[in-house]
Design a protein around this motif. Sequence first.
Motif, PDB file in Angstrom:
ATOM      1  N   VAL A  71       8.745  20.396   4.101  1.00 40.96           N
ATOM      2  CA  VAL A  71       9.106  19.119   4.834  1.00 40.96           C
ATOM      3  C   VAL A  71       7.807  17.993   4.410  1.00 40.96           C
ATOM      4  N   LEU A  72       8.253  17.101   3.988  1.00 39.71           N
ATOM      5  CA  LEU A  72       7.389  15.703   3.809  1.00 39.71           C
ATOM      6  C   LEU A  72       8.169  14.668   4.698  1.00 39.71           C
ATOM      7  N   VAL A  73       7.020  13.964   5.282  1.00 42.07           N
ATOM      8  CA  VAL A  73       7.469  12.723   6.252  1.00 42.07           C
ATOM      9  C   VAL A  73       7.060  11.408   5.504  1.00 42.07           C
ATOM     10  N   GLU A  74       7.925  10.375   5.478  1.00 42.46           N
ATOM     11  CA  GLU A  74       7.529   9.027   5.184  1.00 42.46           C
ATOM     12  C   GLU A  74       7.526   8.132   6.279  1.00 42.46           C
ATOM     13  N   GLN A  75       6.250   7.598   6.574  1.00 43.35           N
ATOM     14  CA  GLN A  75       6.151   6.850   7.782  1.00 43.35           C
ATOM     15  C   GLN A  75       5.985   5.392   7.067  1.00 43.35           C
ATOM     16  N   GLY A  76       6.909   4.369   7.251  1.00 48.74           N
ATOM     17  CA  GLY A  76       6.668   2.890   6.773  1.00 48.74           C
ATOM     18  C   GLY A  76       6.654   1.785   7.824  1.00 48.74           C
ATOM     19  N   TYR A  77       6.128   0.676   7.231  1.00 43.82           N
ATOM     20  CA  TYR A  77       5.954  -0.535   8.197  1.00 43.82           C
ATOM     21  C   TYR A  77       5.979  -1.559   7.032  1.00 43.82           C
ATOM     22  N   LYS A  78       6.832  -2.712   7.302  1.00 42.65           N
ATOM     23  CA  LYS A  78       6.947  -3.787   6.626  1.00 42.65           C
ATOM     24  C   LYS A  78       7.209  -5.121   7.499  1.00 42.65           C
ATOM     25  N   ILE A  79       6.549  -6.175   6.958  1.00 42.31           N
ATOM     26  CA  ILE A  79       6.781  -7.380   7.810  1.00 42.31           C
ATOM     27  C   ILE A  79       6.941  -8.554   6.932  1.00 42.31           C
TER      28      ILE A  79
ATOM     29  N   ASN B 262       6.618  16.110  -7.149  1.00 43.54           N
ATOM     30  CA  ASN B 262       5.720  14.922  -7.556  1.00 43.54           C
ATOM     31  C   ASN B 262       6.624  13.522  -8.328  1.00 43.54           C
ATOM     32  N   THR B 263       7.717  14.281  -8.955  1.00 44.08           N
ATOM     33  CA  THR B 263       8.800  13.249  -9.904  1.00 44.08           C
ATOM     34  C   THR B 263       9.406  12.626  -8.537  1.00 44.08           C
ATOM     35  N   TRP B 264      10.162  13.631  -7.676  1.00 45.00           N
ATOM     36  CA  TRP B 264      11.136  13.008  -6.840  1.00 45.00           C
ATOM     37  C   TRP B 264      10.143  12.033  -5.695  1.00 45.00           C
ATOM     38  N   LEU B 265       8.918  12.344  -5.508  1.00 47.21           N
ATOM     39  CA  LEU B 265       8.250  11.281  -4.586  1.00 47.21           C
ATOM     40  C   LEU B 265       8.099  10.034  -5.375  1.00 47.21           C
ATOM     41  N   VAL B 266       7.400  10.084  -6.397  1.00 45.69           N
ATOM     42  CA  VAL B 266       7.240   8.779  -7.505  1.00 45.69           C
ATOM     43  C   VAL B 266       8.620   8.020  -7.629  1.00 45.69           C
ATOM     44  N   ASP B 267       9.701   8.896  -8.034  1.00 45.89           N
ATOM     45  CA  ASP B 267      10.866   8.001  -8.129  1.00 45.89           C
ATOM     46  C   ASP B 267      11.450   7.320  -6.752  1.00 45.89           C
ATOM     47  N   SER B 268      11.241   8.022  -5.743  1.00 46.08           N
ATOM     48  CA  SER B 268      11.566   7.596  -4.496  1.00 46.08           C
ATOM     49  C   SER B 268      10.952   6.132  -4.044  1.00 46.08           C
ATOM     50  N   LEU B 269       9.746   6.426  -4.145  1.00 47.02           N
ATOM     51  CA  LEU B 269       8.904   5.094  -4.019  1.00 47.02           C
ATOM     52  C   LEU B 269       9.298   3.998  -4.913  1.00 47.02           C
TER      53      LEU B 269
ATOM     54  N   THR C 133       0.826  -1.209   0.078  1.00 45.88           N
ATOM     55  CA  THR C 133      -0.059   0.061   0.101  1.00 45.88           C
ATOM     56  C   THR C 133       0.814   1.358  -0.038  1.00 45.88           C
ATOM     57  N   LEU C 134       0.839   2.124  -0.905  1.00 39.79           N
ATOM     58  CA  LEU C 134       1.341   3.178  -1.036  1.00 39.79           C
ATOM     59  C   LEU C 134       0.261   4.496  -1.010  1.00 39.79           C
ATOM     60  N   GLU C 135       0.861   5.682  -0.313  1.00 45.20           N
ATOM     61  CA  GLU C 135       0.022   6.724  -0.036  1.00 45.20           C
ATOM     62  C   GLU C 135       0.811   8.114  -0.070  1.00 45.20           C
ATOM     63  N   TYR C 136       0.419   8.916  -1.024  1.00 45.51           N
ATOM     64  CA  TYR C 136       1.329  10.110  -1.176  1.00 45.51           C
ATOM     65  C   TYR C 136       0.443  11.204  -1.929  1.00 45.51           C
ATOM     66  N   PRO C 137       1.112  12.492  -1.597  1.00 43.62           N
ATOM     67  CA  PRO C 137       0.265  13.615  -2.169  1.00 43.62           C
ATOM     68  C   PRO C 137       0.543  13.797  -3.576  1.00 43.62           C
ATOM     69  N   GLU C 138      -0.503  14.177  -4.361  1.00 40.66           N
ATOM     70  CA  GLU C 138      -0.263  14.424  -5.923  1.00 40.66           C
ATOM     71  C   GLU C 138      -0.694  15.884  -5.922  1.00 40.66           C
TER      72      GLU C 138
ATOM     73  N   ILE D 168       3.840   2.163   3.013  1.00 38.18           N
ATOM     74  CA  ILE D 168       4.408   3.465   2.810  1.00 38.18           C
ATOM     75  C   ILE D 168       3.787   4.744   2.674  1.00 38.18           C
ATOM     76  N   ARG D 169       3.588   5.544   3.633  1.00 39.82           N
ATOM     77  CA  ARG D 169       2.789   6.797   3.751  1.00 39.82           C
ATOM     78  C   ARG D 169       3.663   8.142   3.637  1.00 39.82           C
ATOM     79  N   TRP D 170       3.514   8.909   2.587  1.00 43.77           N
ATOM     80  CA  TRP D 170       4.161  10.232   2.663  1.00 43.77           C
ATOM     81  C   TRP D 170       3.145  11.356   2.936  1.00 43.77           C
ATOM     82  N   GLN D 171       3.449  12.294   3.747  1.00 44.40           N
ATOM     83  CA  GLN D 171       2.516  13.401   4.134  1.00 44.40           C
ATOM     84  C   GLN D 171       3.457  14.671   4.131  1.00 44.40           C
ATOM     85  N   ARG D 172       2.688  15.744   3.946  1.00 48.08           N
ATOM     86  CA  ARG D 172       3.241  17.262   4.140  1.00 48.08           C
ATOM     87  C   ARG D 172       3.200  17.575   5.385  1.00 48.08           C
TER      88      ARG D 172
END
Length: 275
Positions: A134-142, A74-81, A62-67, A121-125
């Motif tokens: 500032v943007l923050v990425e909160q992530g979780y994996k198992i 926007n390009t940086w975010l998508v490339d990072s993900l 699951t990916l969440e991010y601002p568009e 992975i969730r990115w927020q402003r």
Amino acid sequence: MAFSLSFVLFTLMGIFIAPPVFAHHDTPEPSPPANMVVERTLNKQYCASARSQAEQDCSAVTLEYPEGLDAWLNTWLVDSLRAQLTGIDNQSGSLEDAMDAYVREQTALGVAQNGIGELNIRWQRIGRQGGLQVLVEQGYKIAIKAANGENWRELAVFDHATQTRLMLEDVLVSGQGEQLYQLQADALSAWLQKHDYNANQAAEMIAAMEVKGTDNWAPSQDGLVFSYPQYAVGPRTLGMPVIFIAADKLEGVIRPDVLTAARSWPVDVQKQLMR
């Protein structure tokens, strides 16, 4: 004259009693503004077989991010993900294609090779001021069928003038690394003492840290915040510590323009992250 008066009266009556004209049906609704920021959510799941779900090796992303941010951001975010899914050397194809390839690859690895069963992975402003955002990425994996997963947080500061991400080394005054580390250690000690450790225990925990300090930073109201990864300074129950250092203490340590932005920063980032 009589004709003219009748005509006028008829016309006026028509204005008030005539049925409404539905001209607005022929007018297209306006598109949202080009700079409107919306949250986008993408989901992908893949399972290895058609057996019951309890027995399957499945992987989900699951990916969440601002568009709607500036195009370069926007390009940086998508490339990072995409890089988190496919690696930095494979940046071709859409984000959806990368997600599909990832869940199939992780399912193929399965339990035996620690394939990832869930990745979120969730990115927020969290604020913009003085040309900085500032943007923050909160992530979780198992891993597939694992008992415990891993959480992480990444703060990302961007300079709109240069359209680049600002790393800590970019804003640290030359030769002030040791001074910044000491300020971080003092703030981390105070944070630990608020979480039921005494001063001696806090000092021992900081001394035992494998990584000295943290470069995970962001401006906040009247200072900077620094985030530590899970397990960096203590047990899982401590989570991911976030410390605050006031701008006045960072004079001569951090670039003046960054401190100026921090002094008028609209968001208490520490409080926002700990919610």
